[in-house]
Enzyme design. Structure first.
Site, short mmCIF file in Angstrom:
data_model
loop_
_atom_site.label_atom_id
_atom_site.label_comp_id
_atom_site.label_asym_id
_atom_site.label_seq_id
_atom_site.Cartn_x
_atom_site.Cartn_y
_atom_site.Cartn_z
CG HIS A 164 37.57 44.71 32.34
ND1 HIS A 164 37.38 43.36 32.23
CD2 HIS A 164 36.69 45.11 33.29
CE1 HIS A 164 36.46 42.96 33.07
NE2 HIS A 164 36.01 44.01 33.73
P1 TYD Z 1 35.88 45.04 37.95
O1 TYD Z 1 36.11 43.64 37.48
O2 TYD Z 1 36.67 46.13 37.30
O3 TYD Z 1 34.34 45.41 37.87
P2 TYD Z 1 33.31 45.48 36.65
O4 TYD Z 1 33.92 44.84 35.44
O5 TYD Z 1 32.12 44.74 37.13
O6 TYD Z 1 32.98 46.89 36.41
O7 TYD Z 1 36.10 45.07 39.52
C1 TYD Z 1 35.73 46.18 40.31
C2 TYD Z 1 36.53 46.13 41.60
O8 TYD Z 1 36.23 44.94 42.34
C3 TYD Z 1 38.03 46.14 41.36
O9 TYD Z 1 38.62 46.98 42.34
C4 TYD Z 1 38.46 44.73 41.61
C5 TYD Z 1 37.43 44.19 42.58
N1 TYD Z 1 37.15 42.75 42.37
C6 TYD Z 1 37.64 41.83 43.27
O10 TYD Z 1 38.31 42.18 44.28
N2 TYD Z 1 37.38 40.51 43.08
C7 TYD Z 1 36.66 40.07 42.01
O11 TYD Z 1 36.44 38.84 41.86
C8 TYD Z 1 36.18 41.04 41.07
C9 TYD Z 1 35.40 40.61 39.86
C10 TYD Z 1 36.44 42.37 41.29
#
Ligand code: TYD
Length: 154
Positions: A71
């Protein structure tokens, strides 16, 4: 007047988002204090890193072969550090791609808004520490790569 301010802010936001490149994402050498009993790295917002820190999160227990990220963000600045172990970060501005290997707790990759990132090749037990300029907001994410490419080509 209010409409003018809103339009100007929107234009600034779009300019920042569309114009950033992988060259705006340096690996910053973080300060190290060496003691006989080990090292300390202390990070002060707006002093050692170019934003104030509103949130810290970390990834751990990442299974072998798993990939994270996938992303971009609209407003968020982040500093990504391998707190332990190692992993690769692929950064992509829609035109250029670059892979940065992180494996030292005193190296931080700055990722500015408008950069697609993927995290991969996690070593066993790796901890990915992320310092972020904003609180969590799902609305700040761009999770569709084609939409991201379209925005960056504007
Ligand atoms: P995401 O940022 O998509 O993970 P990555 O980039 O590490 O693969 O986040 C994964 C899940 O965690 C998503 O449902 C959102 C949640 N999340 C939070 O609730 N708070 C946060 O600070 C972060 C980074 C993620």
């Amino acid at each position: 007047m209010t409409t003018f301010v809103i339009l100007r802010s929107l234009k600034t936001w779009l300019l920042v988002l569309t114009k950033t490149t992988v060259h705006d994402c340096p690996v910053i050498h973080l300060p190290q204090i060496q003691t006989e009993a080990g090292g300390i790295t202390s990070l002060n917002g707006n002093i050692n890193i170019p934003f104030s820190i509103k949130r810290i999160y970390y990834l751990y227990d990442v299974p072998g072969g798993a990939e994270r990220g996938g992303h971009a963000h609209q407003c968020l600045h982040q500093l990504i550090v391998a707190g332990s172990g190692s992993f690769d970060v692929l950064i992509d501005d829609g035109l250029n791609k670059k892979v940065v290997s992180l494996n030292r707790p005193y190296h931080g990759l700055l990722v500015v808004p408008g950069i697609w990132r993927e995290l991969l090749n996690f070593s066993s037990g790796a901890i990915c520490l992320v310092l972020a300029s904003e609180l969590y907001s799902e609305g700040d994410y761009l999770r569709d790569y084609n939409l991201f490419r379209d925005l960056k080509s504007k």
